[in-house]
Motif scaffolding. Structure first.
Motif, PDB file in Angstrom:
ATOM      1  N   LEU A  23       0.777  -1.309   0.261  1.00 44.94           N
ATOM      2  CA  LEU A  23      -0.081  -0.075   0.041  1.00 44.94           C
ATOM      3  C   LEU A  23       0.850   1.195  -0.049  1.00 44.94           C
ATOM      4  CD1 LEU A  23      -3.086  -0.841   2.417  1.00 44.94           C
ATOM      5  CD2 LEU A  23      -2.924  -0.767  -0.218  1.00 44.94           C
ATOM      6  N   GLU A  63      -6.993  -5.749  -6.488  1.00 52.12           N
ATOM      7  CA  GLU A  63      -8.375  -5.651  -6.334  1.00 52.12           C
ATOM      8  C   GLU A  63      -8.711  -7.324  -6.792  1.00 52.12           C
ATOM      9  OE1 GLU A  63     -10.025  -3.158  -9.437  1.00 52.12           O
ATOM     10  OE2 GLU A  63     -10.056  -1.461  -7.879  1.00 52.12           O
ATOM     11  N   LEU A  80      -8.933  -6.405  -2.424  1.00 55.48           N
ATOM     12  CA  LEU A  80      -9.077  -5.131  -1.783  1.00 55.48           C
ATOM     13  C   LEU A  80      -9.921  -4.167  -2.346  1.00 55.48           C
ATOM     14  CD1 LEU A  80      -6.651  -3.478  -0.123  1.00 55.48           C
ATOM     15  CD2 LEU A  80      -5.568  -2.764  -2.266  1.00 55.48           C
ATOM     16  N   GLN A  81     -10.279  -3.371  -1.387  1.00 50.73           N
ATOM     17  CA  GLN A  81     -11.345  -2.202  -1.896  1.00 50.73           C
ATOM     18  C   GLN A  81     -10.783  -0.843  -1.363  1.00 50.73           C
ATOM     19  OE1 GLN A  81     -15.180  -3.703  -0.815  1.00 50.73           O
ATOM     20  NE2 GLN A  81     -14.938  -5.706  -1.787  1.00 50.73           N
ATOM     21  N   ALA A  82     -11.030   0.094  -2.141  1.00 48.97           N
ATOM     22  CA  ALA A  82     -10.749   1.617  -1.305  1.00 48.97           C
ATOM     23  C   ALA A  82     -12.015   1.846  -0.719  1.00 48.97           C
ATOM     24  CB  ALA A  82     -10.164   2.273  -2.505  1.00 48.97           C
ATOM     25  N   LYS A  92      -5.513   7.262   1.638  1.00 49.01           N
ATOM     26  CA  LYS A  92      -6.493   6.241   1.220  1.00 49.01           C
ATOM     27  C   LYS A  92      -6.918   5.284   2.280  1.00 49.01           C
ATOM     28  CE  LYS A  92      -7.106   6.703  -3.566  1.00 49.01           C
ATOM     29  NZ  LYS A  92      -7.205   6.103  -4.888  1.00 49.01           N
ATOM     30  N   TYR A 113      -8.465   1.425   3.214  1.00 52.84           N
ATOM     31  CA  TYR A 113      -8.787   0.227   2.502  1.00 52.84           C
ATOM     32  C   TYR A 113      -9.271  -0.902   3.192  1.00 52.84           C
ATOM     33  CZ  TYR A 113      -5.902   2.083  -1.234  1.00 52.84           C
ATOM     34  OH  TYR A 113      -5.396   2.924  -2.291  1.00 52.84           O
ATOM     35  N   LYS A 114     -10.015  -1.556   2.517  1.00 51.55           N
ATOM     36  CA  LYS A 114     -10.606  -3.068   3.135  1.00 51.55           C
ATOM     37  C   LYS A 114     -10.277  -4.180   2.278  1.00 51.55           C
ATOM     38  CE  LYS A 114     -14.952  -2.284   2.932  1.00 51.55           C
ATOM     39  NZ  LYS A 114     -16.587  -2.181   3.201  1.00 51.55           N
TER      40      LYS A 114
END
Length: 207
Positions: A84, A122, A126-128, A160, A162-163
């Motif tokens: 990241l 992604e 991974l998601q923003a 940012k 992230y999840k």
């Protein structure tokens, strides 16, 4: 002359024997019923224990499978966390490139690398985290400063968040509105104009 022997005593003895035999048979039937009931209760107990053992095994199998899936899903979490900051630096570099250089081939190459990196992450889940303009959520956002703006709204994203799948691995670092009105450029210009008019009026009165 021979006397006739009475039939009474033998008949009574036979009747007593029959009664005893009947009582013994009834006792045997009661005993048998009791034994059958006891065996039935034992069988029901064995069945209940087997059903509990089977349910425990099914729950154990389900829990083990769930833990295995969780381990598989988040096995790359540490690697993604380490990537990241690299993506942050790359995005900052892309956003600060002068317009005159934006059309060069090496800049297009950087953008392509960024898109590929985002696509790979992604695909790993991974998601923003959406933040700017959203209500502040302490589960998703981390407030680093309160500034002028609508109360409880995220005014600016500093980093940012992230999840990974459905789990937050890095909250978004944000500035949150404190409820005070943001004057902005228009309000500042209006204030300057009012001040100019006041000075003009003061000059007129003096003359």
């Amino acid at each position: 002359m021979q006397e006739e022997t009475g039939a009474g005593p033998p008949a009574e003895a036979e009747s007593v024997e029959n009664e005893q035999e009947t009582a013994a048979q009834a006792l045997d039937v009661d005993t048998l019923k009791r034994q059958v009931e006891e065996e039935k209760q034992k069988a029901e107990g064995y069945l209940a224990n087997w059903q509990r053992a089977q349910a425990d095994f099914i729950n154990y199998k389900r829990r083990t499978e769930q833990e295995k899936n969780e381990l598989t899903k988040f096995s790359t979490a540490m690697l993604i966390l380490n990537l990241l900051p690299v993506m942050d630096d790359l995005e900052r570099a892309l956003s600060t490139v002068p317009t005159a250089l934006a059309g060069l081939s090496w800049f297009d190459g950087l953008r392509l690398i960024h898109r590929k990196l985002v696509a790979i992450l992604e695909n790993q889940g991974l998601q923003a985290i959406e933040a700017e303009g959203k209500d502040f959520d302490p589960n998703l956002h981390e407030a680093i400063m309160h500034v002028e703006g609508e109360e409880g709204k995220v005014v600016q994203v500093m980093q940012k968040g992230y999840k990974l799948h459905d789990r937050v691995i890095r909250p978004a670092l944000v500035k949150v509105g404190n409820g005070e009105a943001d004057q902005g450029p228009q309000a500042a210009d209006a204030g300057a104009a009012d001040e100019g008019r006041s000075q003009e009026e003061s000059g007129t009165e003096t003359s």
